[in-house]
Motif scaffolding. Structure first.
Motif, PDB file in Angstrom:
ATOM      1  N   ILE A  12       0.918  -1.349  -0.020  1.00 43.53           N
ATOM      2  CA  ILE A  12       0.015   0.073   0.095  1.00 43.53           C
ATOM      3  C   ILE A  12       0.910   1.285  -0.079  1.00 43.53           C
ATOM      4  CG2 ILE A  12      -1.498   1.452   1.368  1.00 43.53           C
ATOM      5  CD1 ILE A  12      -2.980  -1.275   1.967  1.00 43.53           C
ATOM      6  N   GLY A  15       1.898   2.068  -3.226  1.00 44.96           N
ATOM      7  CA  GLY A  15       0.920   2.663  -4.033  1.00 44.96           C
ATOM      8  C   GLY A  15       0.965   4.211  -3.900  1.00 44.96           C
ATOM      9  N   VAL A  16       1.349   4.560  -2.447  1.00 41.23           N
ATOM     10  CA  VAL A  16       1.559   6.029  -2.247  1.00 41.23           C
ATOM     11  C   VAL A  16       2.679   6.587  -3.226  1.00 41.23           C
ATOM     12  CG1 VAL A  16       1.784   7.737  -0.264  1.00 41.23           C
ATOM     13  CG2 VAL A  16       0.423   5.661  -0.007  1.00 41.23           C
ATOM     14  N   THR A  19       1.756   7.380  -6.462  1.00 33.12           N
ATOM     15  CA  THR A  19       0.901   8.670  -6.640  1.00 33.12           C
ATOM     16  C   THR A  19       1.810   9.973  -6.589  1.00 33.12           C
ATOM     17  OG1 THR A  19      -0.869   7.511  -5.642  1.00 33.12           O
ATOM     18  CG2 THR A  19      -1.043  10.003  -5.677  1.00 33.12           C
ATOM     19  N   CYS A 141     -13.986  -5.403  -5.577  1.00 29.38           N
ATOM     20  CA  CYS A 141     -14.671  -4.315  -4.814  1.00 29.38           C
ATOM     21  C   CYS A 141     -13.337  -3.308  -4.996  1.00 29.38           C
ATOM     22  CB  CYS A 141     -14.499  -4.727  -3.407  1.00 29.38           C
ATOM     23  SG  CYS A 141     -15.744  -5.351  -2.797  1.00 29.38           S
ATOM     24  N   VAL A 142     -12.087  -3.581  -5.017  1.00 28.65           N
ATOM     25  CA  VAL A 142     -10.983  -2.610  -5.100  1.00 28.65           C
ATOM     26  C   VAL A 142     -11.113  -2.094  -6.741  1.00 28.65           C
ATOM     27  CG1 VAL A 142      -8.609  -2.279  -5.415  1.00 28.65           C
ATOM     28  CG2 VAL A 142      -9.454  -3.422  -3.259  1.00 28.65           C
ATOM     29  N   GLY A 145     -14.245   0.358  -6.997  1.00 29.67           N
ATOM     30  CA  GLY A 145     -14.024   1.650  -6.385  1.00 29.67           C
ATOM     31  C   GLY A 145     -13.007   2.355  -6.942  1.00 29.67           C
ATOM     32  N   LEU A 148     -14.475   3.963 -10.112  1.00 26.37           N
ATOM     33  CA  LEU A 148     -15.446   5.168  -9.458  1.00 26.37           C
ATOM     34  C   LEU A 148     -14.506   6.537  -8.957  1.00 26.37           C
ATOM     35  CD1 LEU A 148     -18.176   3.537  -7.011  1.00 26.37           C
ATOM     36  CD2 LEU A 148     -18.240   4.234  -9.517  1.00 26.37           C
ATOM     37  N   ILE A 149     -13.605   6.109  -8.391  1.00 26.14           N
ATOM     38  CA  ILE A 149     -12.673   7.331  -8.022  1.00 26.14           C
ATOM     39  C   ILE A 149     -11.975   7.999  -9.176  1.00 26.14           C
ATOM     40  CG2 ILE A 149     -10.375   7.948  -7.012  1.00 26.14           C
ATOM     41  CD1 ILE A 149     -11.084   5.700  -4.757  1.00 26.14           C
ATOM     42  N   GLY A 152     -14.960   9.883 -10.972  1.00 20.06           N
ATOM     43  CA  GLY A 152     -15.768  10.616 -10.244  1.00 20.06           C
ATOM     44  C   GLY A 152     -15.127  11.935 -10.202  1.00 20.06           C
TER      45      GLY A 152
ATOM     46  N   ILE B  97      -2.679  -0.746  -5.995  1.00 20.30           N
ATOM     47  CA  ILE B  97      -3.897   0.170  -6.918  1.00 20.30           C
ATOM     48  C   ILE B  97      -4.523   0.698  -5.644  1.00 20.30           C
ATOM     49  CG2 ILE B  97      -6.096   0.158  -7.997  1.00 20.30           C
ATOM     50  CD1 ILE B  97      -4.507  -1.933  -9.900  1.00 20.30           C
ATOM     51  N   SER B  98      -4.744   0.027  -4.392  1.00 16.97           N
ATOM     52  CA  SER B  98      -5.593   0.780  -3.362  1.00 16.97           C
ATOM     53  C   SER B  98      -4.673   1.822  -2.728  1.00 16.97           C
ATOM     54  CB  SER B  98      -5.775  -0.428  -2.297  1.00 16.97           C
ATOM     55  OG  SER B  98      -6.557  -1.559  -2.759  1.00 16.97           O
ATOM     56  N   GLY B  99      -3.666   1.677  -2.798  1.00 15.91           N
ATOM     57  CA  GLY B  99      -2.790   2.710  -2.102  1.00 15.91           C
ATOM     58  C   GLY B  99      -2.571   3.931  -2.909  1.00 15.91           C
ATOM     59  N   GLN B 100      -2.484   3.599  -3.988  1.00 16.13           N
ATOM     60  CA  GLN B 100      -2.576   4.792  -5.206  1.00 16.13           C
ATOM     61  C   GLN B 100      -3.845   5.412  -5.361  1.00 16.13           C
ATOM     62  OE1 GLN B 100      -1.570   2.593  -8.970  1.00 16.13           O
ATOM     63  NE2 GLN B 100      -1.276   4.783  -9.720  1.00 16.13           N
ATOM     64  N   VAL B 101      -4.923   4.832  -5.545  1.00 16.97           N
ATOM     65  CA  VAL B 101      -6.203   5.617  -5.533  1.00 16.97           C
ATOM     66  C   VAL B 101      -6.649   6.151  -4.303  1.00 16.97           C
ATOM     67  CG1 VAL B 101      -7.179   4.380  -7.450  1.00 16.97           C
ATOM     68  CG2 VAL B 101      -7.720   3.560  -5.148  1.00 16.97           C
ATOM     69  N   LEU B 102      -6.253   5.676  -3.214  1.00 18.23           N
ATOM     70  CA  LEU B 102      -6.696   6.334  -1.763  1.00 18.23           C
ATOM     71  C   LEU B 102      -5.783   7.408  -1.519  1.00 18.23           C
ATOM     72  CD1 LEU B 102      -7.285   3.183   0.548  1.00 18.23           C
ATOM     73  CD2 LEU B 102      -8.981   4.738  -0.600  1.00 18.23           C
ATOM     74  N   SER B 103      -4.700   7.506  -1.775  1.00 14.65           N
ATOM     75  CA  SER B 103      -3.536   8.418  -1.476  1.00 14.65           C
ATOM     76  C   SER B 103      -3.729   9.788  -2.713  1.00 14.65           C
ATOM     77  CB  SER B 103      -2.057   8.022  -1.478  1.00 14.65           C
ATOM     78  OG  SER B 103      -1.873   7.709  -2.899  1.00 14.65           O
ATOM     79  N   ALA B 104      -4.288   9.228  -3.805  1.00 18.58           N
ATOM     80  CA  ALA B 104      -4.674  10.506  -5.048  1.00 18.58           C
ATOM     81  C   ALA B 104      -5.862  11.076  -4.251  1.00 18.58           C
ATOM     82  CB  ALA B 104      -4.998   9.761  -6.261  1.00 18.58           C
ATOM     83  N   VAL B 105      -6.919  10.480  -3.685  1.00 22.03           N
ATOM     84  CA  VAL B 105      -8.227  11.101  -3.198  1.00 22.03           C
ATOM     85  C   VAL B 105      -7.700  12.060  -2.086  1.00 22.03           C
ATOM     86  CG1 VAL B 105     -10.262  10.945  -1.847  1.00 22.03           C
ATOM     87  CG2 VAL B 105      -9.673   9.449  -3.883  1.00 22.03           C
ATOM     88  N   ILE B 107      -4.620  13.505  -1.309  1.00 27.04           N
ATOM     89  CA  ILE B 107      -4.026  14.558  -1.939  1.00 27.04           C
ATOM     90  C   ILE B 107      -4.740  15.667  -2.401  1.00 27.04           C
ATOM     91  CG2 ILE B 107      -2.172  15.088  -3.504  1.00 27.04           C
ATOM     92  CD1 ILE B 107      -0.719  12.604  -2.929  1.00 27.04           C
ATOM     93  N   ARG B 120     -16.663   9.669  -5.812  1.00 27.49           N
ATOM     94  CA  ARG B 120     -15.541   9.311  -5.320  1.00 27.49           C
ATOM     95  C   ARG B 120     -15.475   8.878  -3.932  1.00 27.49           C
ATOM     96  NH1 ARG B 120     -10.168  12.975  -6.734  1.00 27.49           N
ATOM     97  NH2 ARG B 120      -9.658  11.532  -8.408  1.00 27.49           N
ATOM     98  N   GLY B 123     -16.444   5.383  -3.998  1.00 24.66           N
ATOM     99  CA  GLY B 123     -15.321   4.455  -4.581  1.00 24.66           C
ATOM    100  C   GLY B 123     -14.191   4.314  -3.270  1.00 24.66           C
ATOM    101  N   VAL B 124     -14.124   5.475  -2.503  1.00 22.40           N
ATOM    102  CA  VAL B 124     -13.262   5.122  -1.200  1.00 22.40           C
ATOM    103  C   VAL B 124     -13.776   4.097  -0.490  1.00 22.40           C
ATOM    104  CG1 VAL B 124     -12.387   5.996   0.753  1.00 22.40           C
ATOM    105  CG2 VAL B 124     -12.359   7.423  -1.247  1.00 22.40           C
ATOM    106  N   VAL B 127     -13.364   0.629  -1.893  1.00 24.35           N
ATOM    107  CA  VAL B 127     -11.895   0.151  -2.061  1.00 24.35           C
ATOM    108  C   VAL B 127     -11.620  -0.529  -0.631  1.00 24.35           C
ATOM    109  CG1 VAL B 127      -9.370   0.783  -2.054  1.00 24.35           C
ATOM    110  CG2 VAL B 127     -11.141   1.674  -3.816  1.00 24.35           C
TER     111      VAL B 127
END
Lengths: 154, 153
Positions: A12, A15-16, A19, A141-142, A145, A148-149, A152, B97-105, B107, B120, B123-124, B127
């Motif tokens: 995880i 993933g950060v 980003t 789910c991931v 989600g 959607l993110i 969105g 991918i989870s870490g990526q999209v969550l951190s993007a939201v 930021i 969104r 979506g969170v 995830v």
């Protein structure tokens, strides 16, 4: 934390990092161009990774959790090529009707599908793993989600 | 249109291929060396592409901070190469991918000083639900085996 939990947290955190990398590269690409931005990031990344290897080599022996002995096949060294190719091809897809959101959503889908197939069939020397219904539920789910993110908007 | 859909999907496959191959190399050479090879080979490849396309841009007005992407990239490939063979390609992809999209939201929230759009947020939630599913179902199963005293009839 158990070893598995550490691996989860690291993935995880990866993933950060991704980003942060994307954000910085997007700024650079905005000022220059996507190809140059990725080229510069690869060059600088090579330097940074080399420094890390030199810094860590003093503490630990070169080989990590040695799964296989002997020489690595040549193609093990070529992971950078498909990675760099993505930069070129995604620029084409982003400029189509798909736009950025559609392109990213499809890229995420492709990644998860390919990962699932790799585990199931043992592609590219991936150790074969049985995909459980739970794995599929988590991935579903991931993925849903994430789409959607991405779609969105901010 | 279909061509671009296939192209974008293929891009995802290429990302997966790159991460799997780097992960393989890390089992032999270590995660940081895998990161070096990924970046050196990618750099050479993109140098050739830049030369062939003659796409050298004007680079004078780019802020120095924007080059930080290379630092994050070097760390990312090392971390990813380490976890990929350990977690399996599917789980590793899903978690990254989870870490990526969550951190993007997060930021985006900080930068725009606003809550994310409802879609969104949904979506969170999805995830996070996905990430929690294994633990959630384990807890439910445990309850079936050892029902809480309060739930006894």
């Amino acid at each position: 934390m158990s070893g598995r939990a550490v691996d989860w947290a690291l993935a995880i955190a990866g993933g950060v990092l991704l980003t942060l990398m994307t954000q910085a590269n997007a700024v650079l690409a905005g000022h220059t161009g996507p190809l140059y931005a990725s080229w510069a990031a690869h060059g600088l990344g090579a330097v940074v990774a080399s420094v890390l290897v030199l810094a860590l080599a003093r503490r630990a022996p070169a080989t990590a959790s040695g799964e296989g002995e002997g020489r690595a096949p040549l193609w093990y060294y070529l992971g950078g090529i498909p990675g760099a190719l993505v930069v070129v091809l995604s620029a084409i897809a982003v400029n189509s009707e798909l736009a950025l959101a559609g392109t990213i959503a499809l890229m995420l889908t492709g990644q998860i599908l390919f990962g699932t197939l790799s585990d199931h069939l043992g592609l590219l020397h991936t150790p074969r793993r049985r995909i459980t219904p739970m794995d599929l539920a988590v991935a579903g789910c991931v993925l849903a989600g994430s789409v959607l993110i991405v779609v969105g908007g901010a | 249109m279909l061509f671009f859909v296939v192209l974008a999907l293929l891009n995802g496959v290429l990302i997966g291929t790159s991460r799997t191959v780097n992960g393989r190399l890390s089992t032999r050479k270590g995660a940081f060396r895998a990161s070096v090879w990924n970046h050196v080979v990618g750099f050479v490849f993109l140098s050739v592409v830049l030369l062939v396309l003659r796409a050298w841009p004007d680079v004078t007005d780019a802020p120095v901070a924007a080059y930080a992407g290379g630092v994050f990239g070097a760390l990312f490939v090392a971390v990813n190469s380490y976890v990929f063979p350990r977690l399996g390609a599917m789980s590793a992809s899903v978690l990254v991918i989870s870490g990526q999209v969550l951190s993007a939201v997060i930021i985006d929230c900080v930068q725009h000083r606003a809550l994310p759009a409802p879609i969104r947020l949904a979506g969170v939630v999805l995830v996070l639900l996905g990430l929690g599913l294994p633990r959630l179902s384990a807890r439910l199963r445990q309850r079936e085996i050892h029902p809480c005293p309060t739930e006894k009839k």
